[in-house]
Design an enzyme around this catalytic site. Structure first.
Site, mmCIF file in Angstrom:
data_model
loop_
_atom_site.group_PDB
_atom_site.id
_atom_site.type_symbol
_atom_site.label_atom_id
_atom_site.label_comp_id
_atom_site.label_asym_id
_atom_site.label_seq_id
_atom_site.Cartn_x
_atom_site.Cartn_y
_atom_site.Cartn_z
ATOM 1 N N GLU A 185 -6.313 4.678 8.229
ATOM 2 C CA GLU A 185 -6.449 5.723 7.902
ATOM 3 C C GLU A 185 -7.693 7.283 7.151
ATOM 4 O O GLU A 185 -8.244 7.352 7.314
ATOM 5 C CB GLU A 185 -5.477 6.025 6.845
ATOM 6 N N GLY A 208 2.633 2.047 10.731
ATOM 7 C CA GLY A 208 4.039 3.147 10.769
ATOM 8 C C GLY A 208 4.724 3.610 11.952
ATOM 9 O O GLY A 208 5.301 4.583 12.211
ATOM 10 N N ASN A 226 0.652 -1.184 0.590
ATOM 11 C CA ASN A 226 -0.048 -0.187 -0.171
ATOM 12 C C ASN A 226 0.928 0.860 0.422
ATOM 13 O O ASN A 226 1.300 1.821 0.918
ATOM 14 C CB ASN A 226 -0.929 -0.027 0.838
HETATM 15 P P1 PGA Z 1 2.939 -0.061 7.615
HETATM 16 O O1 PGA Z 1 1.867 0.379 6.947
HETATM 17 O O2 PGA Z 1 4.112 -1.251 7.108
HETATM 18 O O3 PGA Z 1 4.037 1.230 7.417
HETATM 19 O O4 PGA Z 1 3.097 -0.302 9.100
HETATM 20 C C1 PGA Z 1 0.250 -0.932 7.250
HETATM 21 C C2 PGA Z 1 -0.388 -0.032 6.292
HETATM 22 O O5 PGA Z 1 -1.173 0.729 6.636
HETATM 23 O O6 PGA Z 1 -1.503 -0.570 5.156
#
Ligand code: PGA
Length: 252
Positions: A102, A176, A12
Site C-alpha cells: 500500500e 484484503g 498490521n
Molecule cells: P489482509 O492484509 O490480512 O487484510 O489481507 C494483510 C496486509 O496488508 O498486511
C-alpha cells in the site's frame, strides 16, 4: 509446532483505530497472551503511529510487542508529516514495517526508498519487516519470481541479519481480498526468497519469512504449516483480538 525459526505473528492495523476502540482490543490480546508464560512465537501489533505510545504502555510486561507501519529514512529534519524510525523507537516500538504494497502503490515507494527506510529502522535499533509481493498482472504474466527477486535484492537493508530483518511475502492480489495463493504457490515463493537471501546474507537460514494476504483463523494453520513460512503478517483479521488470537494460536 516445531519450526526451525521462531514464528512471528504480526498484526498490521493500517489506518484503523482510535484510542477508545483500540485499547480494549489490545488489552484483550494482552490477556490472552498472558495465559502463555513462555510463548513459542513472537506476537506483534503495528497500530497507527498515533496509538503507539498508549499501546506500548498497555502491553508493558506482556508478550505482545509493538511496531510502526512505516518510517522516514532520515533521523529528523524538515519532512512535514513524516515520522522517523528513532521516533518510533522512542515510543517503545521494537519493529517497523517497510515497503508494504500500500505504501509502494499509494506513495510511489520504490525498492530503493524501501531499502533506505529499512536501513533507518536498523539504525534506530528496530527490527525491519520488509514487504515484497507481486501484483495480479505480474502473477498472470508469470513474472512472480522475477519481481520477488528484484524486490528482495533491492529492498534488503545493508547490514541485514536474521536478528534485525524479517521478510514478509504478501501477494498484492491477496491483500484484503479474501483470496490466498495455494500452499504450493506459497511454498514456491518462500523457497525462492530463501534462495535469494542465501546469496545476500550470511545467516539467511535463520531469517524469518512471513506470509501475508487474507490470513484468518480458518486458513492460518494450513498457511503456517507450509515449509519456509515463519509466521504471518495479518491486516483485517488483526483488528479484533478475537479474530487475531486463533492465528496466534497456530504458532504459540
Ligand atoms: P489482509 O492484509 O490480512 O487484510 O489481507 C494483510 C496486509 O496488508 O498486511
Amino acid at each position: 509446532m516445531s519450526k526451525q525459526r521462531r514464528p512471528l505473528i504480526a498484526g498490521n492495523w493500517k489506518m484503523n483505530g482510535l484510542a477508545s476502540s483500540a485499547a480494549p482490543e489490545l488489552q484483550e490480546l494482552v490477556k490472552l497472551a498472558g495465559n502463555h508464560s513462555q510463548p513459542n512465537c513472537d506476537i506483534l501489533i503495528c497500530p497507527p503511529a498515533t496509538l503507539l505510545d498508549k499501546m506500548v504502555s498497555l502491553a508493558k510486561g506482556s508478550a505482545v510487542k509493538l511496531g510502526g507501519q512505516d518510517c522516514h529514512s532520515n533521523e529528523s529534519g524538515a519532512h512535514t508529516g513524516d515520522i522517523s524510525a528513532e521516533m518510533l523507537k522512542d515510543t517503545g516500538a521494537e519493529y517497523c514495517i517497510v515497503g508494504h504494497s500500500e505504501r509502494r502503490a499509494d506513495h510511489g515507494e520504490t525498492s530503493t526508498v524501501v531499502q533506505a527506510k529499512a536501513e533507518a529502522a536498523l539504525r534506530a535499533g528496530l527490527i525491519a519487516i520488509v514487504c515484497v509481493g507481486e501484483t495480479l498482472a505480474e502473477r498472470e504474466g508469470d513474472k512472480t519470481l522475477d519481481v520477488i527477486s528484484d524486490q528482495v535484492r533491492n529492498s534488503l537493508p545493508d547490514g541485514a541479519t536474521a536478528a534485525n530483518t524479517v521478510i514478509a511475502y504478501e501477494p498484492v492480489w491477496a491483500i484484503g481480498t479474501g483470496k490466498t495463493p495455494t500452499p504450493l504457490d506459497v511454498a514456491a515463493v518462500h523457497a525462492h526468497i530463501r534462495k535469494e537471501l542465501g546469496v545476500l546474507m550470511d545467516d539467511s537460514d535463520a531469517v524469518r519469512v512471513l506470509y501475508g494476504g487474507s490470513v484468518k483463523g480458518s486458513n492460518a494453520a494450513e498457511l503456517m504449516a507450509v515449509e519456509n513460512v515463519d509466521g504471518a503478517l495479518v491486516g483485517g483479521a488483526s483488528l479484533k483480538a478475537a479474530d487475531f488470537w486463533p492465528i496466534v494460536e497456530t504458532s504459540i
